[in-house]
Scaffold this motif. Structure first.
Motif, PDB file in Angstrom:
ATOM      1  N   TYR A  57      74.453 122.592 -69.274  1.00 26.32           N
ATOM      2  CA  TYR A  57      74.933 121.519 -67.843  1.00 26.32           C
ATOM      3  C   TYR A  57      75.814 122.148 -67.170  1.00 26.32           C
ATOM      4  O   TYR A  57      77.075 122.845 -67.669  1.00 26.32           O
ATOM      5  N   LEU A  58      75.515 122.067 -65.841  1.00 29.70           N
ATOM      6  CA  LEU A  58      76.323 123.072 -64.921  1.00 29.70           C
ATOM      7  C   LEU A  58      76.769 122.148 -63.779  1.00 29.70           C
ATOM      8  O   LEU A  58      76.219 121.165 -63.464  1.00 29.70           O
ATOM      9  N   LEU A  59      78.026 122.338 -63.463  1.00 29.74           N
ATOM     10  CA  LEU A  59      78.608 121.655 -62.105  1.00 29.74           C
ATOM     11  C   LEU A  59      78.435 122.542 -61.074  1.00 29.74           C
ATOM     12  O   LEU A  59      79.189 123.889 -61.050  1.00 29.74           O
ATOM     13  N   GLN A  60      77.816 122.552 -60.056  1.00 30.59           N
ATOM     14  CA  GLN A  60      77.779 123.358 -58.780  1.00 30.59           C
ATOM     15  C   GLN A  60      78.421 122.711 -57.646  1.00 30.59           C
ATOM     16  O   GLN A  60      78.008 121.627 -57.018  1.00 30.59           O
ATOM     17  N   LEU A 145      78.902 129.451 -53.381  1.00 29.46           N
ATOM     18  CA  LEU A 145      78.211 128.597 -54.505  1.00 29.46           C
ATOM     19  C   LEU A 145      79.016 128.795 -55.935  1.00 29.46           C
ATOM     20  O   LEU A 145      78.947 130.071 -56.305  1.00 29.46           O
ATOM     21  N   ILE A 146      79.503 127.976 -56.390  1.00 27.41           N
ATOM     22  CA  ILE A 146      80.143 128.137 -57.736  1.00 27.41           C
ATOM     23  C   ILE A 146      79.703 127.240 -58.720  1.00 27.41           C
ATOM     24  O   ILE A 146      79.309 126.073 -58.444  1.00 27.41           O
ATOM     25  N   SER A 147      78.998 127.755 -59.684  1.00 27.97           N
ATOM     26  CA  SER A 147      78.478 127.006 -60.903  1.00 27.97           C
ATOM     27  C   SER A 147      79.212 127.224 -62.107  1.00 27.97           C
ATOM     28  O   SER A 147      79.778 128.314 -62.551  1.00 27.97           O
ATOM     29  N   ILE A 148      79.731 126.174 -62.581  1.00 25.55           N
ATOM     30  CA  ILE A 148      80.616 125.950 -63.734  1.00 25.55           C
ATOM     31  C   ILE A 148      79.950 125.521 -64.880  1.00 25.55           C
ATOM     32  O   ILE A 148      79.294 124.353 -64.641  1.00 25.55           O
ATOM     33  N   GLU A 149      79.866 126.070 -66.126  1.00 28.10           N
ATOM     34  CA  GLU A 149      79.248 125.593 -67.210  1.00 28.10           C
ATOM     35  C   GLU A 149      80.052 124.366 -67.829  1.00 28.10           C
ATOM     36  O   GLU A 149      81.441 124.737 -67.856  1.00 28.10           O
TER      37      GLU A 149
END
Length: 555
Positions: A57-60, A145-149
């Motif tokens: 699951y990612l928060l972008q 663009l920042i993708s955080i697990e």
């Protein structure tokens, strides 16, 4: 080893190995930091998406700002990399990206000077290790663009957290392509004025009070103690302020999380400006009920206010169970009034018996409002300064007041006279002329330092005609307090039980032991038997110790 000739400040490499402890790791903190960076980068909007990729699951977070020109500045603790304008107006400290420390993150951004996009993957353990991270080409066309697990503790309620972060943020934010609600931080303010690079809004009933996040820093709400003023209790208005920061470079936040404002000279000036604007807002109303000290403060700040609206609440004698406050009924000070100070319940109930008698039968007793002392109309009113009681019994004189108890062996019962003695000053001003008044009353319930009916001394005069009902109500008002035995039974049950006990004591004092016994039996029968009797029938009860017979009377 020899001492060095000089020393200088420096950041130890050990600080990097503790980077994951700079922030709490809270999702709200991280979102605010990412949003602030996007705003500083000149973004016009932010898109937030919750996605799943390869079982993760990612928060972008995507913005259309200028991008990150130098990837090396990304993980340089304490180096912001922002231009002079941003550095002047906001004091960025290069901490923002480290709010993600301890999380697995991928960052893609466009470098204007390099003319190309780049990306870097930061494993969760790389934030503390200082290990080199490879920069690779990316396909992003502009912005960042920042993708955080997503860690497990972020999933619950994350949508609400994103919505809250966007609520007062100056740029539009979408969540999974749905536009989130934005509203002015000063919404519903009854008065707004700019000062010290901020918008300051005034509220007389702020629905968010008493939340302490009273300052909005471009969508990030922070704690700060700000001026408040409470009016007197006739309407209970609490005047508060909110502050929306626009361009206030000297207002600095406590690093790294920026949840509080540093208490410096700029904050003091902002508080003074907010207080002045608060009083300006009050000045737009036709009248007010500010304490005199607040009225003086307004004058000091250059705001002209009229004196507080005249009028005081009609006096209501204090009871032991007083939880509802003073009367809300106000009267104008045109008629004759007499201010009554705060009294203990037994003294107040005694005064209540005297208020229909000379010389105070033609004046309106009103509640004291100490906060209004200083206003001319209030200080000109007469006031009761001292109250005491004199009890005459069989040739002896005894005195009772808030500071004096009756002898422990002083018995309840009838006395010859009870006199309430008042010292009345013509005005509330120092050294005002005063007069003494004596008023006979028919009863007195002395708490005598206790709060129990068994400890009270209950007195009535022989010839003044007070009834058991009136005396029992006086006993109840003076002594009963449901909160004292709140864990024993409900307030209603306690109240009914005390009423019966007070009625029995009053009857015993005024009519004797036999009458009190009959009254106790009557009350018990009324509570427990009357509802059993058919509506169209009568019964007769013959009772003695150990035997009771009951029969219907013939129709």
């Amino acid at each position: 080893m020899p001492l060095p000739p000089t020393i200088h400040s420096a950041v130890s490499p050990d600080a990097i190995r503790r980077a994951s402890r700079l922030f709490s790791g809270d999702s709200r903190d991280c979102l605010h930091e990412m949003f602030q960076n996007a705003r500083r980068a000149g973004a016009t909007c932010i898109a937030v998406d919750l996605t799943e990729q390869d079982g993760r699951y990612l928060l972008q977070i995507r913005d259309d700002g200028c991008g990150i020109d130098d990837p090396a500045a990304l993980l340089m603790l304490g180096h912001s990399g922002w231009g002079d304008d941003i550095a002047r107006s906001e004091d960025p400290a290069g901490m923002g990206m480290f709010s993600l420390a301890g999380r697995a993150v991928e960052i893609q951004s466009f470098s204007p000077s390099a003319g190309m996009a780049w990306k870097v993957q930061i494993p969760a353990d790389a934030w503390d290790s200082g290990a080199p991270l490879a920069i690779a080409p990316a396909m992003i066309g502009w912005g960042t663009l920042i993708s955080i697990e997503l860690p497990p503790d972020w999933k619950q309620g994350l949508s609400a957290v994103v919505a809250d972060a966007a609520r007062h943020y100056p740029l539009p934010v979408t969540l999974n392509e749905t536009m989130l609600l934005r509203e002015d931080f000063l919404k519903d303010a009854m008065f707004v004025e700019n000062a010290c690079g901020c918008r300051i809004g005034v509220y007389d009933r702020d629905p968010d009070w008493p939340r302490d996040q009273r300052i909005n820093f471009h969508g990030h709400r922070v704690k700060c103690a700000l001026p408040t003023v409470r009016e007197e209790k006739d309407n209970g208005s609490l005047w508060t302020v909110r502050i929306d920061i626009m361009d206030a470079p000297e207002i600095h936040m406590v690093l790294p999380a920026r949840k509080e404002v540093i208490d410096n000279a700029a904050l003091k000036a902002l508080r003074d400006a907010a207080e002045q604007i608060l009083y300006k807002a009050i000045a737009t109303r036709p009248d007010h009920r500010l304490p005199f000290t607040a009225w003086q403060r307004a004058c000091e700040l250059g705001v002209t206010l009229p004196q507080a609206r005249s009028g005081l609440a009609i006096w209501r004698p204090q009871t032991a169970d007083d939880c509802h406050g003073r009367s809300s009924r106000m009267i104008a000070p045109e008629g004759a009034m007499l201010i009554v100070p705060a009294l203990e319940p037994d003294i107040a109930q005694a005064l209540a018996l005297a208020r229909g008698k000379p010389p105070i039968e033609d004046v309106q007793l009103v509640e004291a409002e100490d906060a209004l002392q200083g206003y001319a109309w209030y200080d000109d009113l007469p006031v009761i300064r001292d109250i005491s009681l004199r009890i005459d019994r069989e040739g002896s004189v005894h005195r009772y007041d808030d500071d004096m108890c009756l002898p422990a062996d002083f018995a309840c019962g009838l006395v010859d006279r009870i006199v309430i003695e008042l010292t009345v000053c013509e005005t509330g001003r120092t050294d005002a002329p005063h007069s003494f008044h004596s008023i006979e009353i028919p009863a007195l319930v002395c708490r005598n330092g206790g709060w129990d009916i068994a400890e009270a001394i209950i007195l009535a005069t022989r010839d003044d005609g007070i009834t058991p009902d009136r005396l029992s109500r006086m006993i109840y008002a003076t002594i009963f307090c449901g909160a004292d035995d709140g864990d024993c039974d409900s307030w209603d049950t306690q109240s009914r039980s005390f009423e019966r006990e007070a009625r029995q004591h009053a009857t015993h004092i005024l009519l004797g032991e036999d009458a009190a016994t009959l009254e106790a039996i009557n009350m018990s029968a009324w509570d427990n038997l009357s509802w059993l009797i058919p509506l169209d029938r009568k019964i007769v009860i013959h009772a003695e110790r150990g035997a009771i017979t009951v029969d219907f009377l013939p129709n």
